[in-house]
Design a protein around this motif. Structure first.
Motif, PDB file in Angstrom:
ATOM      1  N   LEU A 111      40.512  38.122  38.969  1.00 55.36           N
ATOM      2  CA  LEU A 111      39.791  36.851  38.925  1.00 55.36           C
ATOM      3  C   LEU A 111      40.593  35.797  38.171  1.00 55.36           C
ATOM      4  O   LEU A 111      40.720  34.658  38.627  1.00 55.36           O
ATOM      5  CB  LEU A 111      38.430  37.026  38.236  1.00 55.36           C
ATOM      6  N   ARG A 112      41.142  36.171  37.027  1.00 57.26           N
ATOM      7  CA  ARG A 112      41.889  35.223  36.205  1.00 57.26           C
ATOM      8  C   ARG A 112      43.179  34.765  36.898  1.00 57.26           C
ATOM      9  O   ARG A 112      43.712  33.705  36.590  1.00 57.26           O
ATOM     10  CB  ARG A 112      42.182  35.810  34.830  1.00 57.26           C
ATOM     11  N   GLU A 113      43.677  35.567  37.838  1.00 55.61           N
ATOM     12  CA  GLU A 113      44.886  35.223  38.597  1.00 55.61           C
ATOM     13  C   GLU A 113      44.540  34.601  39.947  1.00 55.61           C
ATOM     14  O   GLU A 113      45.374  34.525  40.838  1.00 55.61           O
ATOM     15  CB  GLU A 113      45.735  36.481  38.795  1.00 55.61           C
ATOM     16  N   ASN A 114      43.281  34.203  40.107  1.00 53.16           N
ATOM     17  CA  ASN A 114      42.796  33.549  41.327  1.00 53.16           C
ATOM     18  C   ASN A 114      42.925  34.454  42.555  1.00 53.16           C
ATOM     19  O   ASN A 114      43.260  34.006  43.649  1.00 53.16           O
ATOM     20  CB  ASN A 114      43.495  32.204  41.545  1.00 53.16           C
ATOM     21  N   ARG A 115      42.672  35.753  42.353  1.00 53.86           N
ATOM     22  CA  ARG A 115      42.660  36.715  43.459  1.00 53.86           C
ATOM     23  C   ARG A 115      41.256  37.303  43.592  1.00 53.86           C
ATOM     24  O   ARG A 115      41.064  38.495  43.745  1.00 53.86           O
ATOM     25  CB  ARG A 115      43.671  37.845  43.199  1.00 53.86           C
ATOM     26  N   GLY A 116      40.259  36.435  43.563  1.00 52.86           N
ATOM     27  CA  GLY A 116      38.870  36.871  43.517  1.00 52.86           C
ATOM     28  C   GLY A 116      38.290  37.389  44.815  1.00 52.86           C
ATOM     29  O   GLY A 116      37.329  38.157  44.799  1.00 52.86           O
ATOM     30  N   SER A 117      38.856  37.013  45.953  1.00 55.35           N
ATOM     31  CA  SER A 117      38.240  37.427  47.219  1.00 55.35           C
ATOM     32  C   SER A 117      38.274  38.948  47.388  1.00 55.35           C
ATOM     33  O   SER A 117      37.305  39.548  47.851  1.00 55.35           O
ATOM     34  CB  SER A 117      38.886  36.731  48.411  1.00 55.35           C
ATOM     35  N   GLU A 118      39.372  39.591  46.984  1.00 55.47           N
ATOM     36  CA  GLU A 118      39.450  41.054  47.084  1.00 55.47           C
ATOM     37  C   GLU A 118      38.448  41.713  46.141  1.00 55.47           C
ATOM     38  O   GLU A 118      37.809  42.701  46.487  1.00 55.47           O
ATOM     39  CB  GLU A 118      40.869  41.538  46.779  1.00 55.47           C
ATOM     40  N   VAL A 119      38.296  41.145  44.956  1.00 63.25           N
ATOM     41  CA  VAL A 119      37.334  41.686  43.986  1.00 63.25           C
ATOM     42  C   VAL A 119      35.920  41.604  44.558  1.00 63.25           C
ATOM     43  O   VAL A 119      35.149  42.562  44.486  1.00 63.25           O
ATOM     44  CB  VAL A 119      37.416  40.910  42.647  1.00 63.25           C
ATOM     45  N   LYS A 120      35.588  40.474  45.135  1.00 63.41           N
ATOM     46  CA  LYS A 120      34.251  40.290  45.699  1.00 63.41           C
ATOM     47  C   LYS A 120      34.016  41.260  46.858  1.00 63.41           C
ATOM     48  O   LYS A 120      32.936  41.842  46.983  1.00 63.41           O
ATOM     49  CB  LYS A 120      34.073  38.838  46.147  1.00 63.41           C
ATOM     50  N   ARG A 121      35.037  41.474  47.697  1.00 64.05           N
ATOM     51  CA  ARG A 121      34.909  42.447  48.798  1.00 64.05           C
ATOM     52  C   ARG A 121      34.635  43.840  48.245  1.00 64.05           C
ATOM     53  O   ARG A 121      33.802  44.573  48.763  1.00 64.05           O
ATOM     54  CB  ARG A 121      36.180  42.464  49.657  1.00 64.05           C
TER      55      ARG A 121
END
Length: 128
Positions: A111-121
């Motif tokens: 999230l902090r590295e702006n890679r939130g879409s994978e986390v949300k999936r």
């Protein structure tokens, strides 16, 4: 005596103080965000932030990593909503966000590295 794999411990029972490197009191969160403590309480209630008691007697605190550059980390409110929809409480949300399960690294790092879409999936797939 056999060591217990931390991943075998239910999220609600994980040692949050060991998982989360730094915690903020609600007043510190308010100062960092430029809002009132009442607004922080509302943000927690509305799942824009999450809070938990990291250790007995500490009182509720917010993980410091949930804030970045004076703002709530991008994608965190949406992730918290997804996790709450999966019937996680705040303590379980924090444990999941700070545990390295399936992603390369912890969800909070993504999230902090702006890679939130994978986390949300990943969070959305928890219900299946």
């Amino acid at each position: 005596m056999t060591a217990v794999d931390p991943h075998d411990v239910p999220l609600a029972e994980r040692d949050l103080d060991a998982l989360v490197p730094a915690w903020l009191e609600w007043s510190e969160v308010a100062d960092e965000l430029g809002v009132t403590v009442a607004k922080v309480r509302t943000m927690i209630r509305e799942h824009e932030l999450a809070a938990a008691v990291p250790r007995p007697g500490a009182g509720q605190r917010v993980p410091a990593d949930f804030l970045q550059d004076g703002l709530v980390v991008k994608g965190l409110p949406g992730l918290l909503t997804v996790l709450h929809d999966q019937h996680f409480d705040d303590r379980e949300c924090i444990a999941w966000i700070f545990t390295d399960e399936n992603l390369p690294g912890r969800p909070i790092d993504a999230l902090r590295e702006n890679r939130g879409s994978e986390v949300k999936r990943r969070a959305q797939s928890l219900g299946f």
